[in-house]
Design an enzyme around this catalytic site. Structure first.
Site, PDB file in Angstrom:
ATOM      1  N   GLY A   1       6.878   0.318  -2.879  1.00  0.00           N
ATOM      2  CA  GLY A   1       8.193  -0.510  -2.600  1.00  0.00           C
ATOM      3  C   GLY A   1       8.971   0.803  -1.930  1.00  0.00           C
ATOM      4  O   GLY A   1       9.234   1.850  -2.399  1.00  0.00           O
TER       5      GLY A   1
ATOM      6  N   GLN B   1       0.127  -7.197  -4.861  1.00  0.00           N
ATOM      7  CA  GLN B   1       1.145  -6.674  -5.478  1.00  0.00           C
ATOM      8  C   GLN B   1       2.005  -8.167  -6.095  1.00  0.00           C
ATOM      9  O   GLN B   1       2.918  -7.893  -7.288  1.00  0.00           O
ATOM     10  CB  GLN B   1       2.119  -6.070  -4.843  1.00  0.00           C
ATOM     11  CG  GLN B   1       1.627  -4.750  -4.173  1.00  0.00           C
ATOM     12  CD  GLN B   1       1.088  -4.543  -3.056  1.00  0.00           C
ATOM     13  OE1 GLN B   1       0.393  -5.723  -2.618  1.00  0.00           O
ATOM     14  NE2 GLN B   1       0.899  -3.495  -2.045  1.00  0.00           N
TER      15      GLN B   1
ATOM     16  N   ASP C   1      10.626  -3.117   4.401  1.00  0.00           N
ATOM     17  CA  ASP C   1      10.326  -1.681   4.151  1.00  0.00           C
ATOM     18  C   ASP C   1      11.197  -0.983   5.661  1.00  0.00           C
ATOM     19  O   ASP C   1      11.450   0.266   5.341  1.00  0.00           O
ATOM     20  CB  ASP C   1       8.673  -1.277   4.567  1.00  0.00           C
ATOM     21  CG  ASP C   1       8.228  -1.802   3.337  1.00  0.00           C
ATOM     22  OD1 ASP C   1       7.797  -2.843   3.030  1.00  0.00           O
ATOM     23  OD2 ASP C   1       7.716  -0.574   2.495  1.00  0.00           O
TER      24      ASP C   1
HETATM   25  O1  MRU Z   1       2.671  -1.289   0.386  1.00  0.00           O
HETATM   26  P1  MRU Z   1       4.039  -1.676  -0.865  1.00  0.00           P
HETATM   27  O2  MRU Z   1       3.486  -2.207  -1.856  1.00  0.00           O
HETATM   28  O3  MRU Z   1       4.785  -0.497  -0.805  1.00  0.00           O
HETATM   29  O4  MRU Z   1       4.807  -2.731   0.087  1.00  0.00           O
HETATM   30  C1  MRU Z   1       6.057  -3.187  -0.627  1.00  0.00           C
HETATM   31  C2  MRU Z   1       6.830  -4.141   0.282  1.00  0.00           C
HETATM   32  O5  MRU Z   1       6.526  -4.746   1.154  1.00  0.00           O
HETATM   33  C3  MRU Z   1       7.906  -4.625  -0.451  1.00  0.00           C
HETATM   34  O6  MRU Z   1       8.369  -5.741   0.072  1.00  0.00           O
HETATM   35  C4  MRU Z   1       8.927  -3.556   0.064  1.00  0.00           C
HETATM   36  O7  MRU Z   1       8.940  -2.443   0.093  1.00  0.00           O
HETATM   37  C5  MRU Z   1      10.418  -4.063  -0.201  1.00  0.00           C
HETATM   38  S1  MRU Z   1      10.675  -3.404  -2.027  1.00  0.00           S
HETATM   39  C6  MRU Z   1      12.157  -3.602  -2.514  1.00  0.00           C
END
Ligand code: MRU
Length: 358
Positions: free
Chosen positions: A52, A202, A243
């Site tokens: 995240g 997730q 992100d």
């Molecule tokens: O690969 P991840 O689990 O790190 O991806 C996370 C996401 O895509 C979330 O939606 C994003 O980081 C926003 S978290 C507040």
């Protein structure tokens, strides 16, 4: 999540370290990982033990402190060189979430501000203060985003979300899920549909876990089932995190988000993105410049602990996609709600600045 910490700094007689909840083990096990060296922090980010965008930034900031404490006995020159190399290592973990680079730049700036301090221990103290600031600010930003976003939620609402943008993805109560928590706290009647979010689940493992802990009505669906929910008129709002957001409002988020945005557009449902300004990258005019992380093929071909794709077959496994700004109804940051055209508002809000308090 009451007694569970996504990440926290531990300071005890035996020393200081970063403690992370190992998210790869959820929901079966609630187990923390102690990070006493930079490599453990870097590996945790790469393997999504902590994940995240905001949480990655906070973890990396504390990772710099972990490395500095380990290098404290070196000469001042070697100490600084060691921290620089730690920053490089942490920056090489994941390319898409700009919060990582933003937090590391903050730590690098703190290091250079201490150039006159000959005492390594004092530099470590300053770095720890800086990391605490990144962490504490994130909690505050989550709260503010939640308040702004909750105004957009109807008294009775059925919301679709993708991936996990909650307490497990931040130091606070989350971005997209922060809006849901804030709206629920206002007494709004919410039902949440969580895409399982292939390939690492997730949504199923993390979002469903934390929403059910918070007593929020949550239903998990296969990513491919979302279209039928929209077609049935079941969804009135989509909320996701991000992100990296380009200056024009194009939004990178977990792979599959673009498909959800297209569906929302087709079925006339608002598509909201919730992210702090540390996720906004004003140096990129548009989303096609956002670097997209490509991950191991085994996440798709052996994701359930057994091979599900024939040997020798190629796999396409990008971790993120980019939703063009014309599909985004609003971007909610700690400053408020931005609507198209996004660029003037994002420019006016400016680059994220940390508070001086802590
Ligand atoms: O690969 P991840 O689990 O790190 O991806 C996370 C996401 O895509 C979330 O939606 C994003 O980081 C926003 S978290 C507040």
């Amino acid at each position: 999540m009451n007694d569970v910490h996504t990440l926290r700094w531990r300071d005890e007689d035996g020393g200081s370290w970063l403690e992370l909840l190992d998210q790869t083990l959820l929901p079966q096990q609630i187990k923390s990982l102690e990070c006493h060296d930079v490599e453990t922090v870097a590996e945790a980010i790469e393997m999504l033990r902590v994940r995240g965008a905001p949480a990655i930034g906070v973890a990396a900031a504390y990772g710099v402190v972990v490395g500095a404490l380990q290098a404290c006995a070196l000469s001042p020159t070697a100490f600084r060189a060691s921290i620089e190399s730690d920053i490089e290592r942490l920056a090489a973990t994941r390319p898409t979430a700009v919060n990582l680079f933003w937090a590391l730049e903050h730590m690098r700036g703190t290091l250079s501000d201490t150039a006159q301090l000959g005492d390594n221990a004092k530099v470590c103290q300053q770095l720890l203060r800086a990391a605490h600031r990144v962490c504490e600010d994130d909690k505050d930003l989550c709260r503010r985003m939640g308040e702004h976003g909750a105004e957009l939620i109807k008294p009775e609402s059925t919301i679709l979300t993708h991936c996990n943008a909650g307490a497990l993805a931040t130091a606070g109560w989350g971005t997209a899920l922060g809006v849901i928590y804030a709206a629920a706290a206002q007494g709004k009647q919410l039902r949440v549909f969580a895409d399982e979010t292939r390939p690492l689940l997730q949504g199923a493992r993390l979002t469903a876990w934390e929403l059910s802990q918070a007593d929020i009505d949550v239903t998990v669906l296969c990513d491919g089932a979302a279209a039928s929910l929209f077609a049935a008129g079941e969804i009135d709002t989509v909320i996701v995190g991000s992100d990296r957001i380009a200056a024009n409002g194009d939004v990178a988020n977990k792979i599959g988000t673009l498909g959800v945005a297209v569906l929302a557009h087709e079925f006339g449902v608002p598509f909201y993105v919730v992210a702090p300004t540390s996720t906004v990258d004003m140096s990129l005019p548009s989303g096609d410049l956002i670097p997209i992380e490509q991950r191991a093929s085994t996440e798709v071909s052996e994701g359930f602990g057994r091979r599900t794709v024939p040997e020798g077959v190629k796999v396409y496994n990008p971790a993120f996609d980019v939703t063009p700004h014309h599909l985004v109804s609003a971007i909610i940051t700690e400053h408020g709600v931005a609507r198209a055209p996004f660029e003037p508002t994002l420019t006016a809000w400016g680059t994220a600045v940390l508070s001086q308090a802590v």
